[in-house]
Design a protein around this motif. Structure first.
Motif, PDB file in Angstrom:
ATOM      1  N   GLY A 455      -9.690  21.736  24.300  1.00 58.75           N
ATOM      2  CA  GLY A 455     -10.701  21.504  23.429  1.00 58.75           C
ATOM      3  C   GLY A 455     -10.656  22.746  22.343  1.00 58.75           C
ATOM      4  N   GLY A 456      -9.841  23.612  22.494  1.00 63.24           N
ATOM      5  CA  GLY A 456     -10.008  24.787  21.233  1.00 63.24           C
ATOM      6  C   GLY A 456      -8.986  24.214  20.104  1.00 63.24           C
ATOM      7  N   GLY A 457      -9.270  24.922  19.037  1.00 63.67           N
ATOM      8  CA  GLY A 457      -8.660  24.369  17.890  1.00 63.67           C
ATOM      9  C   GLY A 457      -8.911  25.355  16.633  1.00 63.67           C
ATOM     10  N   ASN A 458      -8.003  25.189  15.483  1.00 59.25           N
ATOM     11  CA  ASN A 458      -8.240  26.071  14.568  1.00 59.25           C
ATOM     12  C   ASN A 458      -7.814  25.377  13.029  1.00 59.25           C
ATOM     13  N   ILE A 459      -8.391  25.986  12.056  1.00 55.77           N
ATOM     14  CA  ILE A 459      -8.091  25.509  10.636  1.00 55.77           C
ATOM     15  C   ILE A 459      -7.534  26.715   9.997  1.00 55.77           C
ATOM     16  N   PHE A 460      -6.557  26.330   9.197  1.00 53.98           N
ATOM     17  CA  PHE A 460      -5.820  27.765   8.506  1.00 53.98           C
ATOM     18  C   PHE A 460      -5.268  27.079   7.212  1.00 53.98           C
ATOM     19  N   THR A 461      -5.059  28.366   6.463  1.00 52.64           N
ATOM     20  CA  THR A 461      -3.982  28.117   5.492  1.00 52.64           C
ATOM     21  C   THR A 461      -2.962  29.163   5.566  1.00 52.64           C
ATOM     22  N   SER A 462      -1.836  28.925   4.955  1.00 52.26           N
ATOM     23  CA  SER A 462      -0.761  29.952   5.153  1.00 52.26           C
ATOM     24  C   SER A 462      -0.865  31.005   4.677  1.00 52.26           C
ATOM     25  N   SER A 463      -0.512  32.179   5.176  1.00 56.63           N
ATOM     26  CA  SER A 463      -0.474  33.483   4.547  1.00 56.63           C
ATOM     27  C   SER A 463       0.696  33.806   3.445  1.00 56.63           C
ATOM     28  N   GLY A 464       1.610  32.508   3.126  1.00 57.11           N
ATOM     29  CA  GLY A 464       2.675  32.870   2.317  1.00 57.11           C
ATOM     30  C   GLY A 464       2.376  31.840   1.288  1.00 57.11           C
ATOM     31  N   ALA A 465       2.330  30.605   1.966  1.00 54.35           N
ATOM     32  CA  ALA A 465       2.284  29.272   0.425  1.00 54.35           C
ATOM     33  C   ALA A 465       0.668  29.315   0.276  1.00 54.35           C
ATOM     34  N   SER A 513     -14.172  22.355   3.003  1.00 55.51           N
ATOM     35  CA  SER A 513     -13.711  21.160   1.968  1.00 55.51           C
ATOM     36  C   SER A 513     -13.547  21.489   0.570  1.00 55.51           C
ATOM     37  N   ASP A 514     -13.490  23.045  -0.010  1.00 56.82           N
ATOM     38  CA  ASP A 514     -13.044  23.339  -1.164  1.00 56.82           C
ATOM     39  C   ASP A 514     -11.646  23.347  -1.130  1.00 56.82           C
ATOM     40  N   TYR A 515     -10.870  23.521   0.081  1.00 52.93           N
ATOM     41  CA  TYR A 515      -9.750  24.016   0.090  1.00 52.93           C
ATOM     42  C   TYR A 515      -8.748  23.065   0.513  1.00 52.93           C
ATOM     43  N   ILE A 516      -7.334  23.014   0.284  1.00 47.86           N
ATOM     44  CA  ILE A 516      -6.310  22.418   1.119  1.00 47.86           C
ATOM     45  C   ILE A 516      -6.059  23.095   2.683  1.00 47.86           C
ATOM     46  N   LEU A 517      -6.418  22.379   3.598  1.00 43.09           N
ATOM     47  CA  LEU A 517      -6.222  23.097   4.982  1.00 43.09           C
ATOM     48  C   LEU A 517      -5.399  22.429   5.795  1.00 43.09           C
ATOM     49  N   GLY A 518      -4.701  23.021   6.906  1.00 38.01           N
ATOM     50  CA  GLY A 518      -4.129  22.628   7.878  1.00 38.01           C
ATOM     51  C   GLY A 518      -4.670  22.857   8.959  1.00 38.01           C
ATOM     52  N   ARG A 519      -4.592  21.700  10.193  1.00 36.73           N
ATOM     53  CA  ARG A 519      -5.367  21.785  11.185  1.00 36.73           C
ATOM     54  C   ARG A 519      -4.616  21.499  12.504  1.00 36.73           C
ATOM     55  N   ASN A 520      -4.833  22.091  13.601  1.00 33.60           N
ATOM     56  CA  ASN A 520      -4.238  21.875  14.712  1.00 33.60           C
ATOM     57  C   ASN A 520      -5.198  22.223  15.953  1.00 33.60           C
ATOM     58  N   GLU A 521      -4.555  21.633  17.157  1.00 34.47           N
ATOM     59  CA  GLU A 521      -5.366  21.759  18.543  1.00 34.47           C
ATOM     60  C   GLU A 521      -4.682  22.950  19.011  1.00 34.47           C
ATOM     61  N   ARG A 522      -5.486  23.824  19.659  1.00 31.23           N
ATOM     62  CA  ARG A 522      -4.922  25.019  20.397  1.00 31.23           C
ATOM     63  C   ARG A 522      -4.620  24.665  21.541  1.00 31.23           C
ATOM     64  N   GLY A 523      -3.779  24.435  22.152  1.00 35.98           N
ATOM     65  CA  GLY A 523      -3.220  23.658  23.464  1.00 35.98           C
ATOM     66  C   GLY A 523      -3.728  24.568  24.444  1.00 35.98           C
TER      67      GLY A 523
END
Length: 812
Positions: A455-465, A513-523
């Motif tokens: 049930g955990g998850g995170n939204i992120f943007t890369s620290s490099g790209a 919503s202002d940004y291009i984001l990556g999303r994944n589930e925290r397994g």
């Protein structure tokens, strides 16, 4: 005339009877020959009695001739009774030695500590049973609630300056102990996950203690530097109630409540309730602290052989995660004052919401005078909801790829997750003798598991790209392929998240919503360990020997209960040997050897399989320590001096060239420490510490690393705090205090960035009249600009400027 004679005779008889009234005086001490303050003295069948003073002395007056049974009692000790016969006008002396129940019965404290001093004589976590710190062959540093109260210390971060060799690593619940970053935390001797972000509150703590050096034989996996243990307040068998309200700098508003006492006349059911609330700003931009804690505790003492305690602590934090102060550029010689210490980056609507809930159930039962059983269970739950704008740990670049030192690259981090920890500790204790040799033998079993459910998850943007491309994606900017990137009105590459202007900061509202984001589930993950151990505390004349052996089994599971579940098993046999020699009545000399063990996380090991590399070995450490423990001024002041050498090997780092995890050589810490706690006379209480610590890299595949001082590990640190209480003078009720602490230069993760040394002082005054106490504390009275820790040019952690706290307390 006859009536006058009768009246005179009656008056004379009364004077004779009064003059023949007698008294009983004496002293009450424990098995360590230490006086017991607030012990109750009762004459069975009579209303007379007394309470001992700070030196354990008592006097019961107005006794007639006759025979009496005198009983001395104190919570946590077995009652002692002595018979006495007294004649007219006689003063008898009776001295009592009380045998401590808590040492015999419980692994963790079940009933509270009544003493009101800076000194503490007993530790439960260091040997699994209540043992005199003086007779424990390992350094145990501590801060009692009395020090916290006099300093108006509200969080753990406010407390650690009183402990030798412990320094802040950052603003978080994050410390170095003897030069090694702390990776193990316990509550009442039971392991929990670390609280990343919120600084733990002290309102429900009896004391904070640090078991120095490796403690894996006690807790399984652990840091080589030491383990910080939080000891919660337990119920008392006497009524005490206190309310405190505090205001001060940065719009501080705090309140605390501490109620304790008996719930029935037989004192078999005791309670304690602690509550705390804070709503404060900070000297740091955007930051505020909103916290609430409620902590009830119940002790049930059905017989003198059985004790049960239940604790519940619920804490809520509503704040922002302070990632530190950035400064201009990332090059050697950059001025740490290029930005003000209040400077922070982020958005106005960032948040960090956390809740921790833990409950503990403890049972102690004595089957016979020599055989007992102890068991404790704790469930610890931690939930986190985070949304933040944070640095990408690099600066903006222009169209030619050159760094712009006043513009900070940014990224988004958002996560929602939960952890649940279950912890069981149980053992049997058997006391026996082999001739003149005494044994305290423990045989026990520990179990610990930590689960992150689905049930955990995170939204992120890369620290490099962090730059936008023409095809709608993100990439690290490459000036040789600039046609692939979008550009802003300033002619520079367009960032995904607007750069943060260090010269002209703005704090806007921002949304995912202002940004291009990556999303994944925290397994889902699960780790658990179990340990079987045996320990013998051996006493022969003046010699005390502690021998222990533990077999630890550790298992880590990723993608828990999924089709692609992966399991990693590790195990370790851990020894412990310590010797204490009672050189004199007040001086003990000791030496010890112990080891540490930190298993490699399953995620890291599975990454190695992907990279086709061999599995890593667990972190392993060992420590040799020797020292002197002594007491002074009728055991009211204790002092500890220790020298040590700690070796740690198989450290995992990221290779800067490949980005892969690699296992390198070794680290070493050598040094010495001094801790002093207690009281001089009846009015002066002090706590003082000093540490010299040389923690460095001794082996590495990178030659330039060898010999470097470890991060946030100062060579020198220390301080003192003294409180003087005026008594029997016109200033009766007034207390004045003063303290200072210093830390020498420290390295960061950036090899060419070093934090300067600092010395910070504090002073305070309080006045108590009847049941009301007013207190004023001024921190950093000389307004010293300083940094308590730091990671890099973009992550520095400054200390607070001059500030004050004003409180009013009421006890009843």
């Amino acid at each position: 005339m006859k009536n006058k004679i009768s009246l005179f005779t009656a008056l004379l008889f009364s004077i004779v009877i009064f003059s023949q009234q007698s008294s009983i005086s004496g002293v009450v001490k424990n098995q360590l020959n230490q006086p017991i303050e607030f012990a109750n003295i009762a004459i069975e069948g009579k209303s007379q009695g007394a309470v001992t003073d700070k030196d354990g002395n008592f006097t019961v007056t107005n006794l007639k001739s006759g025979s009496y049974i005198v009983r001395a009692s104190y919570v946590g000790y077995y009652d002692s009774k002595l018979g006495v016969s007294i004649g007219g006008n006689q003063n008898m002396t009776l001295n009592f030695e009380l045998k401590e129940q808590s040492v015999l019965l419980q692994a963790v404290e079940v009933t509270g500590r009544k003493a009101k001093t800076y000194d503490n004589a007993i530790s439960y976590a260091a040997t699994k049973i209540g043992t005199s710190i003086k007779n424990t062959p390992q350094t145990i540093s501590y801060v009692t609630k009395e020090v916290m109260d006099d300093q108006q210390a509200y969080t753990i971060n406010d407390v650690v300056k009183n402990i030798s060799g412990v320094n802040q690593f950052s603003f978080y619940d994050d410390f170095t102990i003897r030069g090694f970053r702390s990776q193990q935390e316990t509550i009442n001797g039971l392991r929990v996950i670390g609280l990343f972000g919120p600084q733990a509150l002290t309102a429900n703590l009896e004391r904070v203690e640090v078991i120095k050096g490796p403690s894996s034989i006690l807790f399984g996996n652990g840091s080589p530097g030491g383990t910080m243990n939080r000891v919660t307040k337990k119920p008392l068998d006497e009524d005490r109630k206190a309310l405190t309200f505090t205001t001060g700098s940065f719009n501080t508003l705090r309140s605390t409540l501490d109620f304790t006492g008996k719930l029935n006349e037989s004192k078999s059911l005791l309670y304690r309730l602690n509550m705390a609330y804070e709503n404060s700003n900070s000297f740091r931009d955007l930051q505020q602290r909103k916290s609430f804690m409620v902590a009830p505790s119940i002790s049930f003492l059905p017989t003198d052989k059985t004790r049960i305690n239940f604790d519940l602590v619920i804490t809520n934090f509503d704040n922002k995660l302070d990632r530190g102060q950035p400064i201009f550029g990332a090059s050697a010689g950059t001025d740490l004052n290029s930005t003000p210490i209040n400077f922070a980056i982020g958005a106005a609507n960032d948040f960090h919401l956390t809740e921790s809930v833990y409950s503990t159930l403890s049972l102690s039962h004595e089957f016979t005078d020599n055989f007992s059983f102890n068991a404790s269970y704790m469930r610890f739950g931690y939930e986190e909801d985070l949304f933040e704008h944070r640095t990408s740990n690099r600066f903006a670049v222009d169209a030619d790829g050159n760094q712009i030192p006043t513009l900070m690259g940014m990224r988004i981090s958002a996560r929602n997750q939960k952890f649940v920890t279950d912890n069981v500790s149980s053992f049997f204790k058997w006391e026996t003798k082999t001739g003149a040799i005494e044994h305290k033998i423990l045989v026990g079993f520990d179990y610990y598991q930590n689960t992150r459910p689905v049930g955990g998850g995170n939204i992120f943007t890369s620290s490099g790209a962090i730059y936008r491309t023409v095809d709608g994606g993100l990439a690290t900017y490459d000036p040789d392929n600039r046609a692939n990137f979008l550009f802003g009105d300033d002619g520079n590459p367009l960032p995904n998240i607007p750069h943060f202007d260090l010269e002209n900061p703005t704090y806007n509202l921002a949304f995912p919503s202002d940004y291009i984001l990556g999303r994944n589930e925290r397994g889902a993950t699960k780790e658990y360990s179990s340990g079987i151990y045996i320990q013998d505390q051996i006493k022969w004349n003046k010699l005390n020997v502690l021998v222990g052996l533990r077999q630890e089994y550790f298992k880590n599971i990723v993608n828990f209960e999924e089709a692609d579940e992966e399991i990693v098993d590790q195990q370790k046999l851990l020894p412990r040997l310590g010797v204490v020699y009672e050189a004199t009545k007040s001086i003990n000399v000791y030496g010890t050897y112990t080891e540490s063990f930190q298993p490699v996380g399953a995620n890291t090991l599975l990454d190695l399989e992907t990279e086709g590399l061999e599995p890593f070995e667990p972190f392993e450490g060992q420590m040799f320590e020797a020292g002197i423990k002594s007491t002074f001024f009728k055991d009211r002041l204790s002092a500890n001096f220790a020298v040590y050498k700690i070796d740690n090997k198989n450290i995992i780092i990221n290779d800067p060239d490949t980005g892969f995890a690699v296992q390198r050589g070794a680290e070493e810490a050598t040094g010495f420490e001094v801790d002093i706690n207690g009281r001089i006379g009846s009015s002066l209480s002090i706590t003082a510490n000093y540490a010299y610590n040389d923690a460095s890299i001794t082996e590495s595949d990178v030659p330039d690393e060898i010999g470097l001082q470890k991060e946030n590990a100062p060579f020198h640190s220390g301080g003192f705090f003294a409180n003087y209480a005026f008594k029997n003078s016109p200033l009766n009720g007034v207390n004045v205090n003063f303290g200072t602490n210093f830390v020498s230069e420290r390295n960061t993760f950036e090899r060419d960035l070093q934090l300067p040394s600092y010395l910070v002082s504090m002073a305070g005054i309080s006045y108590k009249i009847n049941k009301v106490k007013l207190a004023l504390t001024v921190n950093n009275i000389f307004n010293e600009t300083h940094w308590v820790g730091g990671y890099s040019y973009v992550r520095l952690f400054p200390g607070a400027p001059r500030n004050y706290l004003l409180s009013i307390g009421y006890t009843f």
